[in-house]
Design a protein around this motif. Structure first.
Motif, PDB file in Angstrom:
ATOM      1  N   ILE A   1      -2.975 -10.486  -4.657  1.00 19.51           N
ATOM      2  CA  ILE A   1      -2.438  -9.534  -3.670  1.00 19.51           C
ATOM      3  C   ILE A   1      -3.037  -8.161  -3.904  1.00 19.51           C
ATOM      4  O   ILE A   1      -3.446  -7.468  -2.961  1.00 19.51           O
ATOM      5  CB  ILE A   1      -0.903  -9.501  -3.759  1.00 19.51           C
ATOM      6  N   ARG A   2      -3.102  -7.737  -5.172  1.00 19.47           N
ATOM      7  CA  ARG A   2      -3.689  -6.423  -5.464  1.00 19.47           C
ATOM      8  C   ARG A   2      -5.151  -6.367  -5.074  1.00 19.47           C
ATOM      9  O   ARG A   2      -5.645  -5.359  -4.585  1.00 19.47           O
ATOM     10  CB  ARG A   2      -3.526  -6.114  -6.949  1.00 19.47           C
ATOM     11  N   ARG A   3      -5.857  -7.475  -5.286  1.00 12.80           N
ATOM     12  CA  ARG A   3      -7.273  -7.507  -4.923  1.00 12.80           C
ATOM     13  C   ARG A   3      -7.438  -7.342  -3.415  1.00 12.80           C
ATOM     14  O   ARG A   3      -8.316  -6.595  -2.948  1.00 12.80           O
ATOM     15  CB  ARG A   3      -7.883  -8.830  -5.374  1.00 12.80           C
ATOM     16  N   LYS A   4      -6.582  -8.005  -2.618  1.00 11.54           N
ATOM     17  CA  LYS A   4      -6.657  -7.860  -1.168  1.00 11.54           C
ATOM     18  C   LYS A   4      -6.315  -6.443  -0.735  1.00 11.54           C
ATOM     19  O   LYS A   4      -6.926  -5.898   0.190  1.00 11.54           O
ATOM     20  CB  LYS A   4      -5.715  -8.864  -0.497  1.00 11.54           C
ATOM     21  N   GLN A   5      -5.334  -5.831  -1.415  1.00  5.11           N
ATOM     22  CA  GLN A   5      -4.994  -4.445  -1.073  1.00  5.11           C
ATOM     23  C   GLN A   5      -6.151  -3.513  -1.368  1.00  5.11           C
ATOM     24  O   GLN A   5      -6.437  -2.593  -0.593  1.00  5.11           O
ATOM     25  CB  GLN A   5      -3.744  -4.016  -1.846  1.00  5.11           C
ATOM     26  N   HIS A   6      -6.828  -3.737  -2.495  1.00  4.63           N
ATOM     27  CA  HIS A   6      -7.987  -2.915  -2.834  1.00  4.63           C
ATOM     28  C   HIS A   6      -9.111  -3.101  -1.821  1.00  4.63           C
ATOM     29  O   HIS A   6      -9.780  -2.131  -1.429  1.00  4.63           O
ATOM     30  CB  HIS A   6      -8.479  -3.254  -4.241  1.00  4.63           C
ATOM     31  N   LEU A   7      -9.314  -4.341  -1.371  1.00  4.08           N
ATOM     32  CA  LEU A   7     -10.345  -4.582  -0.369  1.00  4.08           C
ATOM     33  C   LEU A   7     -10.019  -3.870   0.947  1.00  4.08           C
ATOM     34  O   LEU A   7     -10.901  -3.315   1.601  1.00  4.08           O
ATOM     35  CB  LEU A   7     -10.488  -6.093  -0.131  1.00  4.08           C
TER      36      LEU A   7
ATOM     37  N   LEU B   1      -8.241  -1.098   1.252  1.00  3.37           N
ATOM     38  CA  LEU B   1      -8.456   0.333   1.043  1.00  3.37           C
ATOM     39  C   LEU B   1      -9.945   0.662   1.051  1.00  3.37           C
ATOM     40  O   LEU B   1     -10.362   1.681   1.632  1.00  3.37           O
ATOM     41  CB  LEU B   1      -7.823   0.752  -0.286  1.00  3.37           C
ATOM     42  N   ILE B   2     -10.746  -0.194   0.434  1.00  6.20           N
ATOM     43  CA  ILE B   2     -12.199   0.031   0.429  1.00  6.20           C
ATOM     44  C   ILE B   2     -12.750  -0.033   1.842  1.00  6.20           C
ATOM     45  O   ILE B   2     -13.583   0.792   2.256  1.00  6.20           O
ATOM     46  CB  ILE B   2     -12.892  -1.003  -0.484  1.00  6.20           C
ATOM     47  N   GLY B   3     -12.284  -0.987   2.649  1.00  6.19           N
ATOM     48  CA  GLY B   3     -12.736  -1.086   4.034  1.00  6.19           C
ATOM     49  C   GLY B   3     -12.375   0.153   4.831  1.00  6.19           C
ATOM     50  O   GLY B   3     -13.192   0.672   5.608  1.00  6.19           O
ATOM     51  N   MET B   4     -11.156   0.647   4.662  1.00  7.85           N
ATOM     52  CA  MET B   4     -10.731   1.856   5.374  1.00  7.85           C
ATOM     53  C   MET B   4     -11.599   3.043   4.980  1.00  7.85           C
ATOM     54  O   MET B   4     -12.029   3.831   5.837  1.00  7.85           O
ATOM     55  CB  MET B   4      -9.260   2.145   5.047  1.00  7.85           C
ATOM     56  N   LEU B   5     -11.883   3.194   3.691  1.00  7.32           N
ATOM     57  CA  LEU B   5     -12.704   4.322   3.229  1.00  7.32           C
ATOM     58  C   LEU B   5     -14.143   4.200   3.716  1.00  7.32           C
ATOM     59  O   LEU B   5     -14.776   5.209   4.067  1.00  7.32           O
ATOM     60  CB  LEU B   5     -12.654   4.403   1.706  1.00  7.32           C
TER      61      LEU B   5
ATOM     62  N   LEU C   1      -0.919  -1.188  13.489  1.00  6.79           N
ATOM     63  CA  LEU C   1      -1.211  -2.619  13.614  1.00  6.79           C
ATOM     64  C   LEU C   1      -0.665  -3.400  12.424  1.00  6.79           C
ATOM     65  O   LEU C   1      -0.121  -4.499  12.586  1.00  6.79           O
ATOM     66  CB  LEU C   1      -2.728  -2.816  13.745  1.00  6.79           C
ATOM     67  N   ARG C   2      -0.776  -2.835  11.233  1.00  7.20           N
ATOM     68  CA  ARG C   2      -0.253  -3.537  10.049  1.00  7.20           C
ATOM     69  C   ARG C   2       1.272  -3.601  10.081  1.00  7.20           C
ATOM     70  O   ARG C   2       1.859  -4.614   9.706  1.00  7.20           O
ATOM     71  CB  ARG C   2      -0.731  -2.826   8.789  1.00  7.20           C
ATOM     72  N   ALA C   3       1.915  -2.513  10.525  1.00  3.45           N
ATOM     73  CA  ALA C   3       3.372  -2.520  10.617  1.00  3.45           C
ATOM     74  C   ALA C   3       3.862  -3.534  11.638  1.00  3.45           C
ATOM     75  O   ALA C   3       4.958  -4.077  11.508  1.00  3.45           O
ATOM     76  CB  ALA C   3       3.881  -1.128  10.972  1.00  3.45           C
ATOM     77  N   ALA C   4       3.048  -3.787  12.672  1.00  4.87           N
ATOM     78  CA  ALA C   4       3.412  -4.771  13.688  1.00  4.87           C
ATOM     79  C   ALA C   4       3.151  -6.202  13.231  1.00  4.87           C
ATOM     80  O   ALA C   4       3.438  -7.145  13.977  1.00  4.87           O
ATOM     81  CB  ALA C   4       2.641  -4.500  14.972  1.00  4.87           C
ATOM     82  N   GLY C   5       2.601  -6.370  12.034  1.00  2.56           N
ATOM     83  CA  GLY C   5       2.358  -7.708  11.511  1.00  2.56           C
ATOM     84  C   GLY C   5       0.959  -8.229  11.717  1.00  2.56           C
ATOM     85  O   GLY C   5       0.696  -9.405  11.449  1.00  2.56           O
ATOM     86  N   ALA C   6       0.034  -7.399  12.207  1.00  2.00           N
ATOM     87  CA  ALA C   6      -1.351  -7.841  12.379  1.00  2.00           C
ATOM     88  C   ALA C   6      -2.021  -7.976  11.018  1.00  2.00           C
ATOM     89  O   ALA C   6      -1.607  -7.365  10.028  1.00  2.00           O
ATOM     90  CB  ALA C   6      -2.121  -6.850  13.254  1.00  2.00           C
ATOM     91  N   SER C   7      -3.091  -8.743  10.972  1.00  2.00           N
ATOM     92  CA  SER C   7      -3.791  -8.966   9.714  1.00  2.00           C
ATOM     93  C   SER C   7      -4.578  -7.733   9.305  1.00  2.00           C
ATOM     94  O   SER C   7      -4.737  -6.781  10.072  1.00  2.00           O
ATOM     95  CB  SER C   7      -4.758 -10.154   9.854  1.00  2.00           C
ATOM     96  N   ARG C   8      -5.070  -7.779   8.088  1.00  2.00           N
ATOM     97  CA  ARG C   8      -5.842  -6.647   7.568  1.00  2.00           C
ATOM     98  C   ARG C   8      -7.115  -6.435   8.379  1.00  2.00           C
ATOM     99  O   ARG C   8      -7.505  -5.301   8.657  1.00  2.00           O
ATOM    100  CB  ARG C   8      -6.184  -6.906   6.100  1.00  2.00           C
ATOM    101  N   ARG C   9      -7.764  -7.517   8.764  1.00  2.00           N
ATOM    102  CA  ARG C   9      -9.000  -7.363   9.542  1.00  2.00           C
ATOM    103  C   ARG C   9      -8.709  -6.765  10.912  1.00  2.00           C
ATOM    104  O   ARG C   9      -9.502  -5.988  11.443  1.00  2.00           O
ATOM    105  CB  ARG C   9      -9.712  -8.711   9.681  1.00  2.00           C
ATOM    106  N   ALA C  10      -7.565  -7.096  11.512  1.00  2.00           N
ATOM    107  CA  ALA C  10      -7.201  -6.508  12.801  1.00  2.00           C
ATOM    108  C   ALA C  10      -6.925  -5.015  12.650  1.00  2.00           C
ATOM    109  O   ALA C  10      -7.315  -4.209  13.500  1.00  2.00           O
ATOM    110  CB  ALA C  10      -5.984  -7.213  13.383  1.00  2.00           C
ATOM    111  N   GLY C  11      -6.254  -4.619  11.566  1.00  2.08           N
ATOM    112  CA  GLY C  11      -6.003  -3.208  11.331  1.00  2.08           C
ATOM    113  C   GLY C  11      -7.277  -2.414  11.158  1.00  2.08           C
ATOM    114  O   GLY C  11      -7.427  -1.319  11.728  1.00  2.08           O
TER     115      GLY C  11
END
Length: 461
Positions: A4-10, A12-16, A166-176
């Motif tokens: 889970i932490r690895r996905k969160q880091h990914l 954050l890296i994508g957003m940056l 989008l994340r708060a609405a339940g969309a996936s990380r890639r959608a966000g």
């Protein structure tokens, strides 16, 4: 937990990476973005920082004319800020002559420079939020870099709000991440970077949209990598209705000081769409109370924003119509401006539709948004629809053919594809499979529609 932490880091890296790429692309045009209205906001900001009105006006003129030398001579009227063949010195002389003329004709007070008739400048006097936001950037980094950095902060803040929505609405990380990238790549990002109040108003509007989603959503609990319902992330999972109400109220209150007309239209559009949504849910005998409460909150804020502008004596709808029809009040007011105003509406929208047919990017994106509305069920969709309606209403209030090729007045309409299209990246939710009937315990045995002989004997005994 490590996964889970690895996905969160990914994430954050994508957003940056998206943010850094956007900033790098816009480093190629640090200046050259000034529009005719930029000098009004800039002189207001310089006056707030302590400079005299005359010095603030002089510096705003110098920046505007210098920026015009770097502007591209594009066919888009509202981005073509340079008069063909006009040098920087000629530009400065022309604007200084205009300042002298209007100073002699009554424009002797206010925070903005006397660039036009005082009645016209009152429109910008009623928008103190954006100049106040500019003050620290201009004071620390100077005018050129300060305006660019302020635009960058505004653009990135709006894009992050879209991602969180989008994340708060339940969309996936890639959608966000797709929503963040779309926001920065479409005219929403361009408008946010320009030194005008529209970008800050748009960023605050995305915060209001995020607040509405937090008010309306069910707490998601399934994994977003396998469907449309997803893990919203730590912040979005913890944020509840109180946070949503604070974002809606705070965002609209701040918009009131940035561009109050857009705040009224956004709040009214949200109230109307959510009220219709609540009625539809009630008809279907589904839970409608949270939607009705959100509609009531937006309706109350609509009344408060409109009443506040009226009590402060700020220009209202009729003033805007007179401004359009009298060329910034340079001709006498019309006794009744509305018949001619509605004629202008018809002329503008017919020309606008022809423009969309010739350059169909927006119609294609709106068609994809309609597909998302039909194929996906998400709490973000009615909110996005309301934001798009607010953009159409804002443009309808300013049917100026000079804005035909521009995006800034109708920019809220572009939030609809920004928020709807990324949902198509997620698979639609599967209908739950019917649960097979379980055998019923009867007298120490089981009954599945037939009763065994031994059970019958024991029951009779």
């Amino acid at each position: 937990m490590p996964n889970i932490r690895r996905k969160q880091h990914l994430g954050l890296i994508g957003m940056l990476l998206i943010a850094v790429s956007f900033a790098g692309l816009h480093l190629t045009a640090v200046t050259g973005r000034a529009s005719p209205d930029t000098k009004n906001y800039l002189s207001y900001a310089l006056s707030l920082s302590g400079e005299s009105r005359e010095e603030a006006g002089r510096r705003a003129i110098a920046y505007s004319c210098a920026s015009g030398q770097h502007a591209s001579l594009s066919p888009v009227p509202w981005t073509n800020r340079k008069t063909v063949g006009e040098s920087e010195e000629q530009c400065v002389r022309r604007l200084n002559d205009s300042v002298a003329y209007w100073s002699r004709h009554g424009n002797t007070s206010g925070m903005t420079g006397p660039f036009a008739k005082q009645r016209f400048m009152a429109i910008f006097e009623a928008r103190p939020g954006y100049p106040l936001f500019l003050v620290p950037f201009v004071a620390v980094f100077g005018i050129t870099w300060g305006l660019w950095l302020a635009g960058l902060v505004i653009a990135l803040a709006g894009s992050v709000c879209v991602l969180l929505t989008l994340r708060a609405a339940g969309a996936s990380r890639r959608a966000g991440l797709a929503g963040q990238a779309l926001y920065l790549a479409l005219p929403t990002g361009t408008v946010a970077m320009n030194p005008l109040s529209d970008g800050l108003s748009l960023a605050l509007g995305t915060a209001v949209v995020l607040g509405c989603v937090l008010l309306l959503r069910d707490r998601p609990g399934t994994d977003g990598e396998s469907g449309t319902a997803g893990r919203p992330g730590a912040w979005a999972a913890a944020a509840g209705p109180r946070t949503g109400a604070a974002l809606v109220a705070g965002g609209l209150v701040l918009m009131f000081f940035v561009r109050y007309s857009q705040a009224v239209l956004l709040a009214a559009a949200l109230a109307g769409v959510l009220l219709l949504r609540a009625g539809w849910l009630r008809q279907k005998r589904r839970q409608f109370t949270p939607v009705l409460r959100a509609a009531a909150l937006c309706a109350g804020l609509t009344v408060c924003v409109y009443a506040g502008a009226h009590l402060l004596g700020w220009p209202m709808g009729e003033d805007s119509a007179q401004d359009l029809l009298t060329h910034h009040y340079q001709r006498p007011d019309l006794p009744n401006p509305w018949p001619e105003f509605f004629v202008q509406e018809g002329v503008f929208w017919s020309a606008w539709l022809r423009r969309q047919a010739a350059s169909p990017l927006l119609p294609v994106l709106l068609a994809l948004s309609a597909w998302a509305l039909l194929r996906r069920r998400s709490v973000v969709l009615p909110v996005a629809l309301a934001a798009g309606a607010a953009g159409l209403l804002n443009q309808a209030g300013h049917p100026n053919l000079g804005q035909l090729y521009g995006f800034r007045l109708i920019v809220f309409l572009w939030l609809l594809p920004v928020l709807a299209i990324p949902l198509l990246l997620d698979r639609p939710p599967r209908e739950p499979l019917p649960v097979p009937a379980q055998p019923e315990e009867v007298g120490g045995g089981q009954r599945d529609g037939t009763v065994g002989v031994a059970h019958q004997v024991r029951e009779s005994a």
